[in-house]
Design an enzyme around this catalytic site. Structure first.
Site: not given
Length: 447
Positions: A93, A396, A399
């Site tokens: 991610s 968040d 991240h």
């Protein structure tokens, strides 16, 4: 609580994604891609992808003569000022620019596929796990290339004239079988071997029948192998597997990264950037979950958890040692270590230099010291979003924010946190040279 409108996806000219009806139809096919699948491929179980595949516009056949034309186009498609003709990226991610949506589907429940993700730069959710651009985006832009296209969003070789991104949110270096054999189930997810199979499938589009025809294209490209391995640790950490047991996974993670680099070199790769892990002891969610009343558990200069950062440094130490072995085995190949840890620690030690006021807080999340809670997550529950993400080190809770990603990317691109420096690997990148001389950085943390 923020509303959660449905977001559509397609690929824009700037490399970001939004969804059209055509993309939805393609995504439905892509969701069923198996390990050998490729862009535009119909489901083929575990068998190899057929040479005649169906794309969004219907069945099509990439004939050798067309492939030859594609290679000619690829050779001249890049801007004259580009440092490298194209970039190929692998990872999770931290580098995913939209593959998650195509692989798992827009109805997967992943909040990164909806606002407020993407609100800072793209003004919409793009599948990136942040409020804006990632390290990969800043690297591509600095090198004179468009944002790297998600592999699963394309259907023909021309779509990848400037490279492709194979990273998927949640991806691991090791396969789920590795963890199952050790009594831990991470479910079915993308892993590094799958991303490499996608890369080989893309080469089949470029050079059907003879990968040797792709050698010039491959050896002129820049490869980013990672960041990868973080989820091999995150998943067991979140399940409260002991750090002592997780440390036993690290040699296998490093071996998988090494074998992937070796495979890319065999295919012709000449320049590879291999990132280390970020300082996970500075992740807001971990700071909440592993909160301690013992001040000795925290770094006095940053407030990050010592034992978690020590683990990140352990991973990076083993990775550096392995890269040195690979350099000796392949003296004609440039293998660049990207020190994500060192570049990120600049932000946590001196956040004001980056305009960040809350380095250990999430912009999007819940209440609490670190902007996260156990009952709300960005995009889920009664979550809250800050007014200015640029002031926060985390987006968040897991991240980084775009502001943090930019700070890390600049540390890499200026040369201090890449070994050897990226600028030293090419003579056709004046923008890197100019960037490297603009600000002086010093290494704060030695491994």
């Amino acid at each position: 609580m923020r509303a959660e409108p449905t977001v559509e996806w397609a690929l824009d000219h700037d490399g970001s994604t939004r969804q059209s009806l055509e993309a939805v139809q393609f995504r439905q096919r892509a969701l069923r891609i198996e390990q050998r699948g490729g862009p535009g491929a119909e489901p083929a179980g575990k068998e190899a992808m057929a040479s005649s595949v169906s794309g969004r516009g219907g069945p099509w056949l990439l004939l050798p003569v067309v492939a030859a034309v594609v290679l000619v186009l690829l050779a001249g498609a890049e801007p004259a000022a580009a440092c490298y003709p194209r970039v190929f990226s692998f990872g999770d991610s931290l580098a995913d620019t939209g593959n998650y949506a195509f692989y798992y589907g827009n109805n997967s429940g992943e909040p990164a596929l909806r606002p407020p993700y993407g609100e800072t730069f793209f003004k919409r959710a793009t599948g990136r796990f942040s409020d804006g651009r990632l390290i990969l985006d800043f690297i591509a832009d600095t090198m004179g290339l468009p944002f790297v296209r998600p592999y699963l969003s394309g259907r023909k070789a021309e779509d990848f004239a400037c490279g492709a991104n194979f990273a998927v949110g949640g991806a691991t270096a090791l396969s789920p079988d590795f963890f199952r054999a050790r009594g831990f189930n991470i479910g079915e997810r993308v892993h590094l071997d799958m991303e490499m199979k996608w890369f080989r499938a893309l080469l089949d589009l470029f050079c059907p029948g003879d990968l040797a025809d792709c050698s010039d294209m491959i050896n002129q490209s820049l490869f980013l192998v990672g960041e990868i391995g973080g989820n091999d640790y995150n998943l067991p950490l979140l399940s409260r597997v002991s750090i002592e047991k997780i440390r036993t996974f690290t040699p296998s993670v490093i071996a998988k990264i090494s074998s992937t680099i070796t495979e890319l070199i065999k295919l012709g790769a000449k320049t590879l950037v291999v990132p280390g892990n970020l300082p996970i002891g500075c992740v807001p969610k971990y700071l909440l979950i592993f909160k301690s009343d013992n001040k000795e558990d925290y770094e006095p200069e940053t407030g990050c958890l010592k034992w978690m950062n020590e683990f990140s440094r352990y991973h990076n130490k083993l990775l550096l040692e392995e890269l040195e072995k690979l350099r000796k085995l392949h003296p004609n190949v440039t293998i660049i270590y990207a020190d994500y840890y060192g570049a990120a620690m600049e932000i946590f030690v001196s956040p004001e230099r980056f305009g960040i006021e809350n380095p250990l807080m999430a912009c999007c999340g819940g209440e609490g010291t670190y902007g996260v809670s156990l009952s709300a997550t960005c995009g889920y529950g009664e979550y809250k979003v800050c007014d200015n993400p640029d002031k926060y080190g985390s987006w968040d809770g897991f991240h980084p924010s775009e502001a943090a990603y930019k700070g890390i990317a600049m540390g890499l691109l200026r040369g201090t946190y890449t070994q050897p420096s990226i600028a030293s690997t090419t003579s056709s990148c004046p923008q890197l040279t100019e960037l490297g001389s603009s600000v002086e950085y010093k290494v704060l943390y030695d491994l």
